[in-house]
Design a protein around this motif. Structure first.
Motif, short mmCIF file in Angstrom:
data_model
loop_
_atom_site.label_atom_id
_atom_site.label_comp_id
_atom_site.label_asym_id
_atom_site.label_seq_id
_atom_site.Cartn_x
_atom_site.Cartn_y
_atom_site.Cartn_z
N HIS A 50 -1.32 8.11 -4.17
CA HIS A 50 -1.96 7.95 -5.47
C HIS A 50 -1.93 6.47 -5.90
O HIS A 50 -2.93 5.92 -6.34
N PHE A 101 -5.15 3.81 -6.54
CA PHE A 101 -5.41 3.32 -7.89
C PHE A 101 -5.36 1.79 -7.95
O PHE A 101 -6.29 1.14 -8.46
N ALA A 143 -5.35 4.18 -18.47
CA ALA A 143 -6.00 5.11 -17.56
C ALA A 143 -6.21 6.49 -18.17
O ALA A 143 -6.32 7.49 -17.46
N ALA A 144 -6.34 6.55 -19.48
CA ALA A 144 -6.72 7.81 -20.13
C ALA A 144 -8.24 7.87 -20.14
O ALA A 144 -8.89 7.80 -21.18
N ARG A 190 0.89 9.47 -19.93
CA ARG A 190 1.55 10.19 -18.84
C ARG A 190 0.71 10.13 -17.57
O ARG A 190 -0.49 10.33 -17.59
N THR A 221 -6.37 14.31 -11.76
CA THR A 221 -5.86 13.10 -12.43
C THR A 221 -5.18 12.24 -11.38
O THR A 221 -3.98 11.97 -11.45
N GLU A 222 -5.97 11.82 -10.42
CA GLU A 222 -5.43 11.01 -9.32
C GLU A 222 -5.08 9.61 -9.81
O GLU A 222 -5.58 9.13 -10.82
N GLY A 223 -4.27 8.94 -9.01
CA GLY A 223 -3.81 7.62 -9.43
C GLY A 223 -3.08 7.75 -10.75
O GLY A 223 -2.35 8.71 -10.98
N ALA A 224 -3.33 6.82 -11.65
CA ALA A 224 -2.66 6.86 -12.95
C ALA A 224 -3.48 7.59 -14.00
O ALA A 224 -3.12 7.58 -15.18
N LEU A 225 -4.57 8.23 -13.60
CA LEU A 225 -5.37 8.98 -14.57
C LEU A 225 -4.45 9.91 -15.37
O LEU A 225 -3.60 10.59 -14.80
N SER A 226 -4.67 9.96 -16.66
CA SER A 226 -3.76 10.69 -17.53
C SER A 226 -4.42 11.96 -18.06
O SER A 226 -5.55 11.92 -18.56
N MET A 285 1.54 11.37 -10.89
CA MET A 285 1.78 11.05 -9.48
C MET A 285 3.09 11.59 -8.94
O MET A 285 3.16 12.04 -7.80
#
Ligand SMILES: [Ca+2]
Ligand SMILES: [Ca+2]
Ligand SMILES: [Ca+2]
Ligand SMILES: [Ca+2]
Lengths: 367, 367, 367, 367
Positions: D320, D324, C336-337, D306, C86-91, D309
């Motif tokens: 991160h 992004f 970013a989900a 959520r 879940t890099e960056g803001a991936l949720s 990072m």
């Protein structure tokens, strides 16, 4: 006795990759004639893998610093071998090796002898293949000649700095490796096979036919590291020779794995050290350099216990291996200003690697 | 003699965080009664820092495996202390400690004694502050009582598993730390101060007034590790007691830094081991566990040489420190199935940490 | 009309890899019948590479949670596809897909159709080789049959979870890859070729003769991810079918690189979305899932500018690629989900990958 | 009109941190007079955190390359601002900004105006504290004067390169931060507060009393990055001024989070760009630079979902966040040669940051 040479070895701390201040001070203090430098081996604080710019930065800084006294041709004759990665307590430092005419009162030899060679550039398609093996062997022989060492068995350490492939070169096709990190291993492995051939440890035909990185062939005295900052190979050979004088001695051991320190202890004793557990400070002070190779066993286990170094996608196995072997060796020597380098393909057995020690035997000689 | 207890210690390899197969086999083979397990200490192969789920995964798997024989309340009484991070050649494994009624022919004590305690949950604002220090001290005293050990000086090891703060708790405000990684250090440090108070090593008033993480106060026997998977503290105390029987012994050393292995060698000799360099296999087989703490010195140097662990933004300092100390210790013991845990705030001096050894003195007792 | 099915899709946040609380609440609230679950796709917060235990931990927690209602055989029929990273803001979140009998008033189709298949286990030597290609194609066809989708062109997404090789399997010899990370790519690539064959995008003979990972063959609808926690392959097929009813629709795009979002915008418009820059909240709410693949171009450049993802020895290229493509897609969708998965070998062109979108067209249908 | 100046902006790819070849070629081709260079902003491929030597290496190489034409004093007047970290597809490149006398036919202003200032060195104890805030404000005002920009509201971007604390300085005591990574954030934050004061965005008394890194005060135009290679601060101010001529324009937006690209699209349109989804190539060619700041929200969530990072102990949050936001911006612009810099304390709101755009409005001006 007129032509005897004497090796000098200085271990200097580095406050950063671009810190050449210790070297400059040595020259300014008159302790070192820059024209006599044979090689500079450095441990720099990058990741020791592909994108480790601390190595090139250090070489750039060294050349700029020595440029006050040496022209470009003279700088090119100095082998600058930067090995990235100061994991654990490993300390960034450089080892400066020089050869001067032996003073009349120098302790008689045999003593540490130094030689060097820079090979021609390798084409991308040669890296990790027989052409590199042959070229490395040729380079070691040339460095032995430079050192005045004729007998392969008196060579205790052959350091080879090798190039690696860039992503662009791999994308262009025809290379032995499909990624840059892999190319580092193949390049180190091919050079080590070349060292083994030159030192009589590996049959030439076997080396040429070997699957680089997989064949069970190894040298007990090769130490190879890879860096983006060069295209050819830089070879430095350290041995014992009656043509050299002074108090410095060298011997080597082979560690079967990263914790196999008893052979190192035996080598220290052969060099004259006296100790029970860890070296006492007065003995540690005599150890001018420890040059070792470390790697993760491909078998997946150390002494029967599973290790996780090769399955770790966060930290390269070379970094794990250096940190661990550094701890094992530091526990013997008493500090961590050690030249522990990663990636020991065909350098010692799978999971293990050679370890060479420079020792100052002053006074002990006469005992 | 009727009420004597005997400690059992089993070291089991783990093929992954969820591998409880070794433990299941022990029970199925009749070698271990699951109802008698006091604690399970595991080294799991995550990063040992905030987002290390290998610890929680291991606990989950252990509870599921033991759930065949134990109900939830019985499972809750077992201290499950998972320490993440198997850097270098460290091998994922678990140490299962159990207490059984001593068989009539058990070797007489004093022998290894075990005790445990799980404290109440900590509120986020208590973590890293005096409330945690006091609670940890209380937990150690309760675990000593559980072990039947009255004298603080006969305690050789106090393991405390502590909670850390989540990003959400920090965002809510009022906490001692501003980031999660930092909270791990404060939580370990406060617990270690509590151990020191309970064991008479640190004055209670000094501990309560101390700047956690900075004050020069330390315990020689505390070992604290942090994990997201708990809210209270789990304490396990290991000591020597005449009320316990059997061949197991424990002693401890304090390492001044990650390569300070001579005190460990001395402890091994006090326990009865005979060796020159590395332990020979028959002595290594007697060492049932090595429990050590490692950390990077805040001074920035080890034995006068600069280290780079605290300036490395790619690899956490705790990972560097574990790998290095693991190498140093493995070089003494002969393998790397060691419980080396990172973050030794107030556990041994800055840059160093305690090291406890479980040793099977069978036959040697009668010598 | 009697046999019409209706697909359900739920996107649920996860507070950690072991958080199945959202799923449990859905079931307890009566919104979801656990017996009707076809697949659970999860983004978990590990590194997405070899030693990512967050995937197995999540599967373990899901099985434990659903075990309240389903027996082991029923659990085995649910495809649980955890994609780490879940890099960056991936949720971290999961997408739960279920198939229920369509209620009488369900919007008429064609609508989203679901099918699944779990293949037999692969032997280590089959991974990354033609046997895996053929088995994946067979699995896709079985999943299509399960969905009642006959026409390959109405399949918009075929998710395949594949096994990887362990260090131990590689050490045993005979495998297609020499390291674990490499085996992930070969396994994903072989499965993607199989998808392409089954969907009529790639000629079967070409696929069988292809150099996996290098040949310029690709599927526009394959999405493959690798994990240590399985030995066979889990296939989930999503398509449009007149035999299914309800408001859910699916379409797909191919991104030529990680920032190629205009094809995604076009797909959103085909599905009925109306927007200028980023989706407004009421449109974002209709997007039930975005399923995309990301990877670093082997060419070493994106739109003519050099990238450093493949030369980075600190962070795996898959992690870089996921973070970047996640940003590009989140900028379109508004959050970013997203299910952005790394490693897109033979899934879209080199450096690019497929992107499928689930969209709730309620009310829009009647327009 | 006699004294009008014209800004020049060149974006040059870098093949490595030490690649100044593009700059040398520009000078040799006569396109750039090295004496007129005001600033060089580079994105280099290190980790962007503490041990990122790619920044210092790049500065060293630039000075060596420009040393052919400029003496040390002239080199010192060029602000060299290297920002490490090319995560995702971010491409290593440099932006060279120069100011030349406007040619007679230059398009009339207002146009891009440039100014610079190098402050005195900061003492370690000043970093992250009011002294740094005041000094940064002073530096911005000096740079505005250098640019001939009097009105704070016409400044669109103020880049400040700041020093960080070393482990040695922290060990010496008295500093605002207890670790090096933390010191980077405090130093950036203090400088940003200073920018806000100078530009009239933040009340001076509020700034001086603020908890650096925590207070909800921010500048919409500050961009601060930290590096080991300097002791003072280097300030570059970009604004619009009627005293400058030529086709270059600048405007800015504030992104509320890493995916908040609609304000950037609005700024592009204000500058004259015409586009629907991604910029078409002819518009992308007009965008000479994108200068943006990215960071992970301390709240732990982005748009209610959520993020992980701040809990990731393997990859720094700054890495991160850069990857992004780079994806989000590249999806607008059409490539990833963007100056996205991490750590946006007091630069835009928590989790967000400023974004400035340099645009070539040639021909459009007359429309
Ligand atoms: Ca080897
Ligand atoms: Ca300590
Ligand atoms: Ca692809
Ligand atoms: Ca901000």
């Amino acid at each position: 006795m007129l032509l005897r040479r004497e090796a000098q070895a200085f271990r200097l701390p580095m406050a950063g990759p671009d810190d050449a201040s210790g070297l400059v001070a040595l020259v300014e203090d008159g302790a070192l004639d820059p024209a006599l430098i044979v090689a500079i081996l450095g441990k720099t604080e990058g990741n020791g893998c592909v994108n480790d710019f601390s190595r090139g930065y250090a070489v750039s800084a060294l050349r700029a610093a020595l440029g006050r006294w040496l022209d470009a041709a003279a700088l090119d004759r100095i082998a600058m071998v930067m090995s990235g990665g100061t994991e654990g307590a490993l300390s960034p430092h450089m080892l400066v090796l020089a050869a001067r005419p032996a003073p009349p009162n120098a302790a008689p030899g045999p003593a540490l002898a130094l030689g060097r060679c820079v090979t021609r550039d390798l084409a991308p398609y040669e890296i990790g293949r027989p052409a590199q093996i042959a070229l490395a062997a040729e380079g070691v022989r040339a460095a032995m000649a430079d050192a005045g060492v004729d007998e392969p068995e008196t060579v205790h350490f052959a350091q080879v700095k090798v190039p690696l492939l860039s992503a662009a070169q791999i994308a262009a096709g025809g290379t032995a490796a499909a990624d840059t990190l892999k190319s580092m291993g193949l390049s180190r492995g091919a050079a080590a096979l070349g060292v083994g051939v030159a030192l009589g440890e590996i049959d030439e035909a076997d080396a040429m036919a070997a699957a680089v990185g997989a064949a069970p062939l190894w040298s007990a005295r090769a130490s190879c590291s890879a860096g983006v900052e060069l295209k050819g190979m830089e070879v430095v050979v350290l041995g014992m020779s009656p043509a050299w004088a002074g108090p410095l001695r060298i011997d080597h051991a082979v560690m079967a794995d990263g914790l196999d320190t008893d052979p190192v202890r035996a080598a220290l004793r052969r060099l004259g050290a006296r100790f029970d557990g860890q070296l006492p400070p007065h003995e540690a002070a005599r150890v001018r350099a420890v040059l070792a190779k470390a790697e993760a066993p491909r078998s997946g286990a150390v002494r029967g216990w599973r290790h996780t170094m090769l399955d770790d996608s966060d930290i390269s196995a070379t970094r794990h291996a250096r940190a661990f072997a550094a701890g094992a060796l530091a526990a013997q020597i008493g500090h961590a200003a050690l030249f522990v380098s990663g990636g020991a393909e065909h350098q010692g057995p799978d999971g293990g690697g050679p370890c060479a020690i420079l020792y100052d035997a002053s006074d002990k000689d006469s005992q």
